[in-house]
Motif scaffolding. Structure first.
Motif, PDB file in Angstrom:
ATOM      1  N   ALA A 175       1.133  -1.364   0.242  1.00 65.22           N
ATOM      2  CA  ALA A 175      -0.043  -0.098  -0.079  1.00 65.22           C
ATOM      3  C   ALA A 175       1.226   1.309  -0.002  1.00 65.22           C
ATOM      4  CB  ALA A 175      -1.261   0.127   1.364  1.00 65.22           C
ATOM      5  N   THR A 176       0.267   2.282  -0.540  1.00 63.24           N
ATOM      6  CA  THR A 176       0.815   3.433  -0.167  1.00 63.24           C
ATOM      7  C   THR A 176      -0.243   4.645  -0.622  1.00 63.24           C
ATOM      8  OG1 THR A 176       3.116   4.552  -1.484  1.00 63.24           O
ATOM      9  CG2 THR A 176       1.148   3.678  -3.053  1.00 63.24           C
ATOM     10  N   ALA A 177       0.772   5.709  -0.682  1.00 60.92           N
ATOM     11  CA  ALA A 177       0.130   6.379  -0.669  1.00 60.92           C
ATOM     12  C   ALA A 177      -0.931   6.972  -2.269  1.00 60.92           C
ATOM     13  CB  ALA A 177       0.073   8.430   0.451  1.00 60.92           C
ATOM     14  N   ARG A 178      -1.953   7.825  -2.411  1.00 61.51           N
ATOM     15  CA  ARG A 178      -2.673   8.356  -3.408  1.00 61.51           C
ATOM     16  C   ARG A 178      -2.104   9.565  -3.910  1.00 61.51           C
ATOM     17  NH1 ARG A 178      -8.560   8.386  -5.755  1.00 61.51           N
ATOM     18  NH2 ARG A 178      -7.500   9.351  -7.931  1.00 61.51           N
ATOM     19  N   GLN A 179      -1.612   9.414  -5.655  1.00 61.14           N
ATOM     20  CA  GLN A 179      -1.211  10.891  -5.689  1.00 61.14           C
ATOM     21  C   GLN A 179      -1.615  11.489  -7.002  1.00 61.14           C
ATOM     22  OE1 GLN A 179       2.859  10.602  -5.726  1.00 61.14           O
ATOM     23  NE2 GLN A 179       3.421  10.966  -3.586  1.00 61.14           N
ATOM     24  N   GLY A 180      -3.468  10.908  -7.168  1.00 63.17           N
ATOM     25  CA  GLY A 180      -4.061  11.426  -8.495  1.00 63.17           C
ATOM     26  C   GLY A 180      -3.883  10.023  -9.333  1.00 63.17           C
ATOM     27  N   GLU A 181      -3.725   8.644  -9.358  1.00 64.55           N
ATOM     28  CA  GLU A 181      -4.019   7.311  -9.690  1.00 64.55           C
ATOM     29  C   GLU A 181      -4.871   7.771  -9.196  1.00 64.55           C
ATOM     30  OE1 GLU A 181       0.657   7.687  -8.300  1.00 64.55           O
ATOM     31  OE2 GLU A 181      -1.773   8.148  -7.203  1.00 64.55           O
ATOM     32  N   THR A 182      -5.492   6.649 -11.179  1.00 62.26           N
ATOM     33  CA  THR A 182      -6.539   6.123 -11.132  1.00 62.26           C
ATOM     34  C   THR A 182      -6.616   5.339 -11.373  1.00 62.26           C
ATOM     35  OG1 THR A 182      -6.979   7.057 -13.529  1.00 62.26           O
ATOM     36  CG2 THR A 182      -8.096   8.777 -12.378  1.00 62.26           C
ATOM     37  N   PRO A 183      -7.665   4.184 -12.067  1.00 56.47           N
ATOM     38  CA  PRO A 183      -7.624   2.862 -12.522  1.00 56.47           C
ATOM     39  C   PRO A 183      -6.677   3.423 -14.065  1.00 56.47           C
ATOM     40  CG  PRO A 183      -9.021   3.345 -10.901  1.00 56.47           C
ATOM     41  CD  PRO A 183      -9.057   4.253 -11.079  1.00 56.47           C
ATOM     42  N   GLU A 184      -7.266   4.097 -14.551  1.00 54.77           N
ATOM     43  CA  GLU A 184      -7.201   4.360 -16.440  1.00 54.77           C
ATOM     44  C   GLU A 184      -5.736   4.548 -16.354  1.00 54.77           C
ATOM     45  OE1 GLU A 184      -9.993   5.709 -14.841  1.00 54.77           O
ATOM     46  OE2 GLU A 184     -11.738   4.797 -15.632  1.00 54.77           O
ATOM     47  N   ASN A 185      -5.505   5.600 -16.137  1.00 52.68           N
ATOM     48  CA  ASN A 185      -4.080   5.926 -16.336  1.00 52.68           C
ATOM     49  C   ASN A 185      -3.102   4.630 -15.454  1.00 52.68           C
ATOM     50  OD1 ASN A 185      -2.998   6.284 -13.401  1.00 52.68           O
ATOM     51  ND2 ASN A 185      -4.177   8.794 -13.436  1.00 52.68           N
ATOM     52  N   ILE A 186      -3.353   4.037 -14.360  1.00 51.10           N
ATOM     53  CA  ILE A 186      -2.571   3.011 -13.818  1.00 51.10           C
ATOM     54  C   ILE A 186      -2.225   1.814 -15.434  1.00 51.10           C
ATOM     55  CG2 ILE A 186      -2.173   0.839 -12.233  1.00 51.10           C
ATOM     56  CD1 ILE A 186      -3.945   2.818 -10.329  1.00 51.10           C
ATOM     57  N   LEU A 187      -3.415   1.402 -15.729  1.00 51.76           N
ATOM     58  CA  LEU A 187      -3.485   0.481 -16.740  1.00 51.76           C
ATOM     59  C   LEU A 187      -2.030   0.825 -17.736  1.00 51.76           C
ATOM     60  CD1 LEU A 187      -7.436  -1.708 -17.100  1.00 51.76           C
ATOM     61  CD2 LEU A 187      -4.671  -2.285 -16.646  1.00 51.76           C
ATOM     62  N   SER A 188      -2.697   2.094 -17.979  1.00 50.14           N
ATOM     63  CA  SER A 188      -1.841   2.910 -19.080  1.00 50.14           C
ATOM     64  C   SER A 188      -0.742   2.824 -19.128  1.00 50.14           C
ATOM     65  CB  SER A 188      -2.809   4.212 -19.604  1.00 50.14           C
ATOM     66  OG  SER A 188      -2.201   5.042 -20.266  1.00 50.14           O
ATOM     67  N   ALA A 189       0.251   2.958 -17.991  1.00 47.39           N
ATOM     68  CA  ALA A 189       1.528   2.540 -17.333  1.00 47.39           C
ATOM     69  C   ALA A 189       1.199   1.223 -17.694  1.00 47.39           C
ATOM     70  CB  ALA A 189       1.555   3.134 -15.881  1.00 47.39           C
ATOM     71  N   TYR A 190       1.535   0.356 -16.923  1.00 45.63           N
ATOM     72  CA  TYR A 190       0.929  -1.081 -17.878  1.00 45.63           C
ATOM     73  C   TYR A 190       1.364  -1.155 -19.389  1.00 45.63           C
ATOM     74  CZ  TYR A 190       0.765  -2.891 -13.259  1.00 45.63           C
ATOM     75  OH  TYR A 190       1.133  -3.072 -11.167  1.00 45.63           O
ATOM     76  N   GLU A 191       0.401  -0.919 -19.688  1.00 41.89           N
ATOM     77  CA  GLU A 191       0.515  -1.446 -21.380  1.00 41.89           C
ATOM     78  C   GLU A 191       1.633  -0.810 -21.886  1.00 41.89           C
ATOM     79  OE1 GLU A 191      -3.828  -0.861 -22.549  1.00 41.89           O
ATOM     80  OE2 GLU A 191      -3.506   1.151 -21.841  1.00 41.89           O
ATOM     81  N   ASN A 192       2.378   0.454 -21.106  1.00 37.74           N
ATOM     82  CA  ASN A 192       3.238   0.931 -22.243  1.00 37.74           C
ATOM     83  C   ASN A 192       4.981   0.637 -21.712  1.00 37.74           C
ATOM     84  OD1 ASN A 192       2.530   3.008 -23.292  1.00 37.74           O
ATOM     85  ND2 ASN A 192       2.166   4.547 -21.470  1.00 37.74           N
ATOM     86  N   ASN A 193       4.521  -0.544 -20.837  1.00 33.29           N
ATOM     87  CA  ASN A 193       5.803  -1.062 -20.084  1.00 33.29           C
ATOM     88  C   ASN A 193       5.852  -2.646 -20.736  1.00 33.29           C
ATOM     89  OD1 ASN A 193       8.004   0.834 -17.861  1.00 33.29           O
ATOM     90  ND2 ASN A 193       5.635   1.005 -18.104  1.00 33.29           N
ATOM     91  N   TYR A 194       5.158  -3.581 -20.439  1.00 28.44           N
ATOM     92  CA  TYR A 194       4.532  -4.789 -20.843  1.00 28.44           C
ATOM     93  C   TYR A 194       3.819  -5.373 -21.658  1.00 28.44           C
ATOM     94  CZ  TYR A 194       6.172  -4.343 -15.292  1.00 28.44           C
ATOM     95  OH  TYR A 194       6.955  -3.350 -14.971  1.00 28.44           O
ATOM     96  N   PRO A 195       3.933  -6.235 -22.661  1.00 27.61           N
ATOM     97  CA  PRO A 195       2.026  -7.137 -23.306  1.00 27.61           C
ATOM     98  C   PRO A 195       1.670  -7.453 -22.408  1.00 27.61           C
ATOM     99  CG  PRO A 195       4.622  -8.697 -23.034  1.00 27.61           C
ATOM    100  CD  PRO A 195       4.725  -7.520 -22.305  1.00 27.61           C
TER     101      PRO A 195
END
Length: 259
Positions: A175-195
């Motif tokens: 767990a960590t403190a949230r800094q503006g993350e949303t489910p959408e931008n979290i998935l976007s970061a994954y798509e940019n780094n993993y297949p």
């Protein structure tokens, strides 16, 4: 440990002594004093015996013999003093250690049996019941549940890692403190780094799954007002069925903390 995206999101011997006796000058027999002829006239020295040195002064041979005898006596006395005063073999060697008694030292069999029968102390927040292990994080309050053969192998202020002795599936929760993350931008970061092979999201959660370097990964996030709660499984592709079964049976028990 968290993967690359999760890490970004979470913000995170002496020489021999000569023999004094052997070195001593051997004893010499004293030279006999020249005999005197009883027929010699009074006041006259006796004629020298053939073979004798007529120039040798009377009594010299006895003096030489006496000196040699004294030297031999002194040498023998010195040797005796040396051997009497010299330390005997092993006199200054350290004492051999006293063998431990049976009461002082446990046998390997006893130690092994004690270790095998010892019950490890449960970690903070961990309870075991009905064949499973349940965990509530003492810092963030998130909860999870796993099969009973799982145990904590890493524990930090922001999460834990569980591993099993019979399974190749590793489970992490952070767990960590949230800094503006949303489910959408979290998935976007994954798509940019993993297949990604699978992704899904909702109002306050998202899931991503992919394969890399012979392993399969499954990550799930819960997004609350103040924190991100992260659950992750990692296992070899060869153990994909085991990993899939564990996720299907236990992902329902992962709950975010209350704020």
């Amino acid at each position: 440990m968290p993967n690359q995206v999760a890490t970004q999101l979470l913000g995170r011997v002496p020489p021999a002594t000569p023999d004094p006796i052997a070195a001593t000058t051997p004893l010499q027999a004293p030279v006999a004093a020249p005999s005197q002829d009883s027929s010699a006239a009074p006041g006259q020295a006796a004629a020298p015996t053939p073979g004798q040195n007529s120039n040798k002064r009377p009594g010299r041979g006895r003096t030489v013999g006496t000196i040699a005898a004294c030297a031999a006596i002194i040498a023998v006395a010195g040797a005796a003093i040396f051997f009497v005063t010299s330390p005997g073999k092993g006199e200054h060697e350290p004492a051999a250690p006293t063998p431990a008694t049976t009461a002082d030292a446990a046998t390997p069999e006893t130690s092994a049996a004690t270790s095998a029968n010892a019950t490890p102390s449960p970690s903070a927040g961990e309870t075991r019941a009905d064949g499973d292990v349940s965990y509530t994080d003492p810092h963030y309050g998130f909860q999870l549940r796993l099969p009973g053969d799982y145990a904590i192998t890493s524990d930090s202020s922001d999460g834990v890692v569980f591993s099993s002795t019979s399974s190749q599936v590793t489970v992490s929760a952070y767990a960590t403190a949230r800094q503006g993350e949303t489910p959408e931008n979290i998935l976007s970061a994954y798509e940019n780094n993993y297949p990604l092979e699978y992704k899904a999201s909702g109002d306050a959660w998202c899931v991503a799954s992919w394969k890399s370097d012979g392993y399969e990964y499954y990550d799930k996030y819960y997004v609350t007002d103040g924190y991100l709660y992260y659950f992750s499984c990692k296992y070899p592709v060869s153990a994909a069925q085991t990993g899939s079964d564990l996720i299907e049976a236990y992902i329902q028990y992962f709950k975010p903390g209350t704020e």
